[in-house]
Design a protein around this motif. Sequence first.
Motif, mmCIF file in Angstrom:
data_model
loop_
_atom_site.group_PDB
_atom_site.id
_atom_site.type_symbol
_atom_site.label_atom_id
_atom_site.label_comp_id
_atom_site.label_asym_id
_atom_site.label_seq_id
_atom_site.Cartn_x
_atom_site.Cartn_y
_atom_site.Cartn_z
ATOM 1 N N ASN A 1 59.164 84.378 64.751
ATOM 2 C CA ASN A 1 58.084 83.762 64.000
ATOM 3 C C ASN A 1 56.882 84.716 64.030
ATOM 4 O OD1 ASN A 1 55.943 82.163 63.087
ATOM 5 N ND2 ASN A 1 57.041 80.309 63.713
ATOM 6 N N ALA A 2 56.684 85.411 62.928
ATOM 7 C CA ALA A 2 55.680 86.469 62.882
ATOM 8 C C ALA A 2 54.268 85.906 63.016
ATOM 9 C CB ALA A 2 55.817 87.241 61.570
ATOM 10 N N ALA A 3 54.026 84.791 62.330
ATOM 11 C CA ALA A 3 52.688 84.207 62.399
ATOM 12 C C ALA A 3 52.377 83.781 63.827
ATOM 13 C CB ALA A 3 52.596 83.019 61.449
ATOM 14 N N MET A 4 53.391 83.263 64.516
ATOM 15 C CA MET A 4 53.163 82.820 65.888
ATOM 16 C C MET A 4 52.793 84.000 66.779
ATOM 17 S SD MET A 4 55.693 80.922 68.569
ATOM 18 C CE MET A 4 56.712 82.324 68.923
ATOM 19 N N MET B 1 51.494 86.784 65.918
ATOM 20 C CA MET B 1 50.180 87.284 65.541
ATOM 21 C C MET B 1 49.098 86.401 66.155
ATOM 22 S SD MET B 1 49.108 89.862 63.955
ATOM 23 C CE MET B 1 49.986 90.561 62.590
ATOM 24 N N GLN B 2 49.285 85.100 66.067
ATOM 25 C CA GLN B 2 48.327 84.172 66.672
ATOM 26 C C GLN B 2 48.285 84.365 68.179
ATOM 27 O OE1 GLN B 2 46.204 82.163 65.438
ATOM 28 N NE2 GLN B 2 46.782 81.852 63.334
ATOM 29 N N PHE B 3 49.449 84.653 68.753
ATOM 30 C CA PHE B 3 49.508 84.891 70.189
ATOM 31 C C PHE B 3 48.643 86.098 70.555
ATOM 32 C CE2 PHE B 3 51.436 87.483 73.525
ATOM 33 C CZ PHE B 3 51.324 86.633 74.604
#
Lengths: 434, 998
Positions: free
Chosen positions: A74-77, A79-81
């Motif tokens: 999950n790329a967005a996850m 990135m948010q991480f």
Amino acid sequence: MASSVVFVNQKGDILIYRRFRDDVSRQEVTNFCNCIVATKAAKETPIINLDGVSFIHTTQNDITLVATTKGNVNAAMLMQFLYALVTLCKAYFTPQGEFSEEQVRKNFALIYELLDEVMDFGLPQILDPDLLKMYITQGGAKTGAGALQNNIEKLKQITIQATGAISWRAEGIRYKRNEVFIDIIENVNVLLSVRGTVLKADVVGQVLVKAQLSGMPECKFGINDKLLIKNADPTKQDRGIQIDDIKFHQCVRLGRFDRDRSITFIPPDGVFELMTYRISENINLPFKVVPVVQEYPELNKLEYSVKLKAIFERTNFASNVVCKVPVPPNSASVKVYSAGAGKAKYEPEQNAIMWRIKKFQGDMEFLMSAEVVITPLKSDKQWSKPPISLDFQVPMFTGSGLRVRYLRIQDKSDYKPTKWIRYITKAGDYNHRI
Amino acid sequence: MATIDPFDFFKSSKRSEVAELELELNHNKLEKRMEALKKVIAMMTVGKDVSSLFFPVLKCVETNNVDLKKLVYLYIINYAKTQPDLAVLAVNTFRKDARERLNPLIRGLAVRTMGCIGVDTILDYLCEPLKESMGDEDPYVRKTAAVCVAKLFEINQQRVEDYKFIEKLEEMLGDGNGMVVSNAVAALTDIQHTKGKIVQMTQTILYKLLNALPECSEWGRIYILDFLADNMLPSAAIKSGGIEEIIQRIVPNLAHSNSAVVLSATKVILKYLDYMTGDTEMVRSVCRKMAPPLISLMNSEPEIQYIAIRNINLIIQKRPYIIDKEVRVFFCNFQDPLYVKLEKLEILIRLADLKNVDSLLNELKDYAQEVDVLFVRRSISAIGRIAIKLDRAADRCIQVLHQLINTKIDYVVQEAIIVIKDIFRKYPNRYESIIKDLCENLKALDNVDARASMIWIVGEYGDRIDNAVDLLTNFSQSFKDEARKVQHALLNATVKLFLKVEGNGGAEELVQDVLRMATEESDNPDLRNRGYIYWKMLSSNPEMAKQIILCEKPTISEDASTLEPQILDKLVGNISMLSSVYYKVPDTFVKKIRDRINERLDLENEEVQVISQQSKQAQAEYVDSTGVKKSEYIKESQVAQATYMVDLLSLDDQPPMKQGGAGTNAIDDLLGIIDTTPPVQHSTQPVQQQHPMQINGGGSDLLDLIDTTAHVQQPSIQAVQSSALDDLLGGMGQESHTETLLQKAQFVKVPYQVVLNGQTAGQKGQQGLQIEAAFQRDGNGALVLDMKLTNLSTVPISDCLMKLNQNHFGLALHDPFPTPFTLRPQESRSLTLTCHQNRAPGGPPPLRPPVLIQAGINCSLDLFYFTLPALLQVLLSPTQLEYQMCSRIWSSFPVMQECKMTMPSMSAQITNGHALITRLQENRIYYLNQATNEQGSEVLYVYCSPEEGDQGVNQHEIVVAEIGITPTGGVEIQATSQSGYMSLLFLQAVKFVLSANT
């Protein structure tokens, strides 16, 4: 899901390298550092696939943070991480909020310890700074660690809180004076065409709350939300505002909001962002800019006249108004003829005339005019004409018209807290093309 | 035997930094130990080897201080994989800590750390505590244990099944704690990636998860939502009204402040919406709810915007009305990074309709006047694509292009030419008046696409352009230096012009000139073929040629970036995942975990030699933002080679029609499609290349076609080769060749390597002794150390004493050194020292090849330390085993460590399977048998084991390998042993043995 998390400086040196899975080797990471970070190719896209390894990265100041993987993660996850990791580091570093190579080097043992806790087998776990500070005390409050060892009850409480539904608030908080401060901060984003038509305009607001409340207070927060008012009393005249979208702090019960649009929560202790919202209809722009830029290519000359008008009530004042009027980089001389108020001055390093007005009364307008002589360039490379941008703060004004209607607080001990509220509108991306 | 104790020898060195740290680690004071440990960790991160401190560090774990414990664990994790033997020693600590009564944090820490130690041998000791932890009273320990199962699964699937851990994870889905549930979900997801579906989604599980959802942290929500999207409840299992309920439970997550939660929630909703048919009002109302959160993502950080926009592009292909009125949100801001701007353009084109086209065109016109060339060009291209998409807006688009052409900026005009060519194809005979302006504002045409497009336009409208012949003649002057694409365009255009302006003076000379250059002077087979065909057509029947070549062209449409429905559905199911960012189906870029690990071992095996090469390769292998690999460009050259073969076939002076197989097809197509092909859309490929230049008329189509024929051909060539190599093996028969081979044991000679450089300073700071050395087997099969010593100092060197440190293979020198031995300045001397192997308990096994033996030499100059590399084949035992014995040992391996390697080629001396076996046997790698493997190809089995002193064969270190010969004359080797390092050492040795020339 992430195979490793890496901190890299702008030369491509690895500062922190934490491996969570074995499928990506250090060699592959070094490749990325050499080929992408060090060559500044990182600016191309935030997700780069190099030889079968995906590198998800973001750069904060002089540090590039990278999460690597070979899978379909999950790329967005991730990135948010990475963003959350930066926030976390900032909260731990002294002075707080500073994030730089020097800080990373100074705190490497701490960062490793944090990484161990915030990610397990590449899966983000707990990233709440307030919570982590209760049991990760490396370098910081040394005394706290010793005390913690012996207090098993306290320890259990921490683990329950860390994993539980209300992970953001501990039991047993006491204040002598129960107070709550609410700040409504709005950023107005506007893009105006050359002719002054609004291309896009929206307000992105945030509600910051500083809660100094005892116990486990149950709060209900009300704003002049059109849908809410309509639900409550369809006959009422006050129309309220239409909110495009709201995002809440994890403490807000999303299900409840979805059902009847009421905002209910048990707040974390201290400062937190209760919600952010976006509004794009019926926006009151606090300023109007009327720029006229005349080009005389044969004379190598440009003439500027920029009018700035405040469109809010006379009793209100905007502060720190800065109008940035870009001039071509090959400007030879810039003459500012007049500035109705404040100071206007050519700043070569900015390639712009910076017009600064400390205090700007509502309903007033001022004019600035200037002449720019440019040295002709051999190549006919065009001037990119960046837009005129505006910066300002207007207290006691909201571009969206949002108002707080109530904040009800209920706790078992039944105290009456003092409530404070402030509104302020700032310029977000306030651009007028020329 | 040597007279000095090896341990003394190595202790005599000056106290180093490491020794200093060792003292500090043993200090009484906690603070001191803490500081020392931090220093150790610091050295570890910069890549220094501090593994020698394992014992003192491990001792520090006996503490109640959690901080200190954490650092120790961090150290253990780092070395556990590379030094499994040492990690085993930490097992008891883990077992103890995992059962710590009072402190849940310590229990959690132990469970978390032990999962990171991928050593198979100690798993048994860890499974039991893990089982207990999964039922721990503290949620922190339980949530950590859940993830630990996923770790264990990656190391050993069997254990996970034996202990029924997967069932336990499923039980955990009903846990009262949100984080335990979400971590169990994450672990299951991870295991499913390797193993395929294991969880059968039921109504009960679904509702358990939906109930847990509001209790979870932001990350937990993502795990659960992603799991729900991957494991859909079958629509048959949902009661009526159930879909609405599920969706309603997911919708609140759209208001979460974490954008990954928003995207994952969108994904689940979209997937469940697929179950709804007909009920459009409901569908629409759900879609209305999804739009605002997606749009709000445009206010987040640029990286998130990038992911969001790429996803929105998919979402609006799937359900166009989600975002149909919001075009302005995607207008580019001046400060947006380029990668965000380019993605926004794609959305703008997709959202363009007659209502918004005016404001859109104004916007694009503004962009076209910015400075970034790439952005400007894509913006102009966008205008063209909108013109092709919306018939009724084409006039306005042309107007804007017209204005842009009048700016006279070179790259603007050139890009305009490219898009105008496409507009002409879509709307023939409507906008030709613009050609004049094009020609007037053109200063230079340095862009290949622009040149080709301009030539196409001149050819197409040659009858209306007064000086068409002159224009093309100008272009033809530089024919030979042009890009392939331009040459093709020029060839087509001149032929068309000739047919159109028949009788006009210059055209005939021009066409002859160009045909001659294309057929005689070009080395590009495509071009030659096309030239021949034209020539033939023009000379045999010009009227017919006219009909074929000047026929009406099919129209083109703006759907180059539209995905096929099945692929779109798959990508929508992967929203927020990398797959949806790359626009690639996961299978195309993800490998199973097991393969990944094998691959990595291979890589490490090769790493030593190829590091420099690799980095170069990686630099070339770089995927740009649209996911187009550089290597795909590289393939073109291979394609060109393949087409060359097609060309050779058809050049046989015969009419091309008579060729068989793929060749015929290609030629048929060539004739059929001359200049009438619609643009080839790579719709059959899962990867849609999002490139605006997709709409290429004319030239490149042919290439694409030949491209496919080339692919068809390749497998058959391979088949021929592989059958040829079957013969190679087949000639060998079943009988063993052992007898004959034993007589002449010819060991491959290992070349010298510089082990001590003349510039390296010794312990006293002196330098000047250079040593080159290699371990060998001499003609009698005795193990020797061949050395060449050179004295580069200014003083004579004498009184040498040499010693090998204790090592895993028990290698030791028989004699310390010949005496007397004096080496004058600048003198070199070679020596051979006899070695012996005595497998007393020695040092740790090597982590990876080569085996490095620490050595020291004490001489009159100084004391020097260095390492000697040894290849496995010199350490092998001459003992041969019975076939039964060997297979019994092999089948009794409790664990198998497999490594694979492919050698593209072997030494030229190894011409057949027989020679291969001979070469291996000479080097003590013995032939076992020959068989057919699982893939059905013929393979050899060989084995070897390191020498064991008097004890014969060490069963733990036997390596059995499968060797297959590849069609290209290389070999594929798969080595199996009980310990990973042996397989790796074996591969390295075989590689050396097989590539050496004796």
